[in-house]
Design a protein around this motif. Structure first.
Motif, PDB file in Angstrom:
ATOM      1  N   SER A 166       0.840  -1.193   0.000  1.00  3.69           N
ATOM      2  CA  SER A 166       0.000   0.000   0.000  1.00  3.69           C
ATOM      3  C   SER A 166       0.874   1.241   0.000  1.00  3.69           C
ATOM      4  O   SER A 166       1.667   1.436   0.912  1.00  3.69           O
TER       5      SER A 166
ATOM      6  N   ASN B 153      -4.776   2.920   1.340  1.00  4.24           N
ATOM      7  CA  ASN B 153      -6.116   2.359   1.126  1.00  4.24           C
ATOM      8  C   ASN B 153      -6.144   0.845   1.343  1.00  4.24           C
ATOM      9  O   ASN B 153      -7.016   0.317   2.044  1.00  4.24           O
ATOM     10  N   THR B 154      -5.200   0.161   0.754  1.00  4.06           N
ATOM     11  CA  THR B 154      -5.159  -1.304   0.875  1.00  4.06           C
ATOM     12  C   THR B 154      -4.816  -1.710   2.317  1.00  4.06           C
ATOM     13  O   THR B 154      -5.348  -2.697   2.833  1.00  4.06           O
TER      14      THR B 154
ATOM     15  N   LYS C 282      -5.702  -0.113   5.017  1.00  2.00           N
ATOM     16  CA  LYS C 282      -6.934   0.020   5.822  1.00  2.00           C
ATOM     17  C   LYS C 282      -7.841  -1.194   5.609  1.00  2.00           C
ATOM     18  O   LYS C 282      -8.482  -1.679   6.546  1.00  2.00           O
TER      19      LYS C 282
ATOM     20  N   PRO D 287      -3.112  -2.829  -4.252  1.00  3.76           N
ATOM     21  CA  PRO D 287      -3.766  -1.831  -5.087  1.00  3.76           C
ATOM     22  C   PRO D 287      -3.775  -2.355  -6.517  1.00  3.76           C
ATOM     23  O   PRO D 287      -2.926  -3.166  -6.890  1.00  3.76           O
TER      24      PRO D 287
ATOM     25  N   SER E 283      -7.763  -2.657  -4.080  1.00  6.79           N
ATOM     26  CA  SER E 283      -8.220  -1.274  -4.094  1.00  6.79           C
ATOM     27  C   SER E 283      -7.847  -0.661  -5.442  1.00  6.79           C
ATOM     28  O   SER E 283      -6.778  -0.957  -5.987  1.00  6.79           O
TER      29      SER E 283
ATOM     30  N   ALA F 189     -12.356  -1.969  -2.910  1.00 10.61           N
ATOM     31  CA  ALA F 189     -12.610  -0.579  -2.502  1.00 10.61           C
ATOM     32  C   ALA F 189     -12.215   0.347  -3.634  1.00 10.61           C
ATOM     33  O   ALA F 189     -11.268   0.068  -4.385  1.00 10.61           O
TER      34      ALA F 189
ATOM     35  N   GLY G 150     -10.694   3.820  -3.999  1.00 10.53           N
ATOM     36  CA  GLY G 150     -10.002   4.803  -3.167  1.00 10.53           C
ATOM     37  C   GLY G 150      -9.996   4.350  -1.712  1.00 10.53           C
ATOM     38  O   GLY G 150      -9.940   3.140  -1.422  1.00 10.53           O
ATOM     39  N   ALA G 151     -10.099   5.299  -0.786  1.00  6.99           N
ATOM     40  CA  ALA G 151     -10.124   4.927   0.631  1.00  6.99           C
ATOM     41  C   ALA G 151     -11.386   4.106   0.895  1.00  6.99           C
ATOM     42  O   ALA G 151     -12.455   4.464   0.397  1.00  6.99           O
ATOM     43  N   PRO G 152     -11.262   2.997   1.646  1.00  8.92           N
ATOM     44  CA  PRO G 152     -12.447   2.161   1.858  1.00  8.92           C
ATOM     45  C   PRO G 152     -13.583   2.931   2.545  1.00  8.92           C
ATOM     46  O   PRO G 152     -13.390   3.502   3.616  1.00  8.92           O
TER      47      PRO G 152
END
Ligand code: FMN
Length: 158
Positions: free
Chosen positions: A10, A14-15, A17, A57, A91, A130, A132-134
């Motif tokens: 990540s 994102n990934t 999270k 990602p 993600s 996801a 972007g951000a989850p």
């Protein structure tokens, strides 16, 4: 006690999270996971795990090079990972940006190793995704996937 390894790459978090939410889903089923950045994972870690969950990602519709490198290096374990549980998550920046092709790339490598992969008839079918951000939906999918992997682990161990 079962040994669960969640591996991620990540750059912008994102990934990572998603990995944390998958571990939280497992915790609800009383299964503890070791969450590791792929740079801190080696062949011995894969060998020691009962379940290997890998997140990346989406990079040009596929897994990031660091994750691919781990799979390429896992050739030295060929045949030794047979029967472990495998799962993947991804993600991307866009809807239709390649999350599912990324997950399937990871699952292909896992299947070649002989890992057991469970799809999901109700949630994200191939693994959590996801954009972007989850968001809330993606986080729920990660929690769900974590709980399902933990339950499968307990079922196979029984
Ligand atoms: C080299 C590179 C290639 C990418 N390729 C894609 C792509 O094909 N499709 C897409 O939707 N997003 C693509 N992205 C965006 C990332 O997949 C997205 O920002 C992701 O959420 C980043 O996850 P991270 O925060 O865990 O690093 C790319 C990003 C980079 C740096």
């Amino acid at each position: 006690m079962a040994n669960v390894l969640i591996v991620y790459y990540s750059r912008s978090g994102n990934t990572r999270k998603m990995a944390e939410s998958i571990a939280a889903g497992m915790k609800k089923e009383k299964v503890e996971a070791d969450i590791r950045d792929v740079k801190d994972v080696n062949a011995a870690d894969l060998l020691a795990a009962d379940a290997i969950v890998v997140g990346s990602p989406t990079y040009y519709g596929s897994m990031a090079a660091d994750i691919k490198r781990l799979f390429d290096e896992s050739i030295r374990l060929h045949g030794k990972l047979d029967g472990k549980i495998g799962a993947a998550f991804a993600s991307s920046a866009h809807i239709g940006g390649g999350n599912e092709t990324t997950i399937l790339d990871i699952l292909h490598a896992m299947l070649i190793h002989g890992l057991i992969v469970q799809g999901d008839w109700q949630g994200d079918h191939y693994g959590p995704v996801a954009i972007g951000a989850p968001d809330k939906r993606a986080t729920q999918e990660c929690l769900r996937a974590g709980a399902r992997i933990a339950r499968l682990l307990k079922k196979l161990a029984a």
